[in-house]
Write a protein that holds these residues in place. Structure first.
Motif: not given
Length: 121
Positions: A72-81, A51-57, A20-27
């Motif tokens: 998970d934009k609500a949680a300001n979190t990016v995951y790496l499975q 991309r933060w704005s759309r589902d492009a990986t 998990s990568c949790v961001a504090s502050g606005r993306l």
């Protein structure tokens, strides 16, 4: 923006981990969040980005089909499975924020402290 990674641990080859990568502050919509890794004695290596704005990986060839990046934009979190892990996946995994898609670490301006992943044979 500050980033904090978590989820790294030791695992056997063939196993799975989710970082998990949790961001504090606005993306912002223009931002990308990338994952990099650095193995022992190796240079930092691009793993993939989202991309933060759309589902492009985007993925490095070395992890394509095994790793999946999501957010998970609500949680300001990016995951790496990470699935089907190999010993060569061992390293410190860091997330970073950039404004344009790039495989070069210097293009990213905010970094987390990293989380250690060790894959044993």
């Amino acid at each position: 923006v500050q980033l904090v990674e978590s989820g790294g641990r030791s695992v056997q080859a063939g196993g799975s981990l989710k970082l998990s990568c949790v961001a504090s502050g606005r993306l912002f919509s223009s931002h990308l969040i990338a994952w990099f890794r650095q193995g022992p004695g190796k240079e930092r290596e691009y793993v993939g980005a989202i991309r933060w704005s759309r589902d492009a990986t985007y993925y490095a060839d070395s992890v394509k089909g095994r790793f999946t990046i999501s957010k998970d934009k609500a949680a300001n979190t990016v995951y790496l499975q990470m699935n089907a892990l190999k010993p060569e996946d061992t390293g410190t995994y860091s997330c970073a924020v950039g404004a344009s898609l790039s495989t070069m670490a210097y293009e990213y301006f905010t970094w987390g402290q990293g989380t250690q992943v060790t894959v044993s044979a």
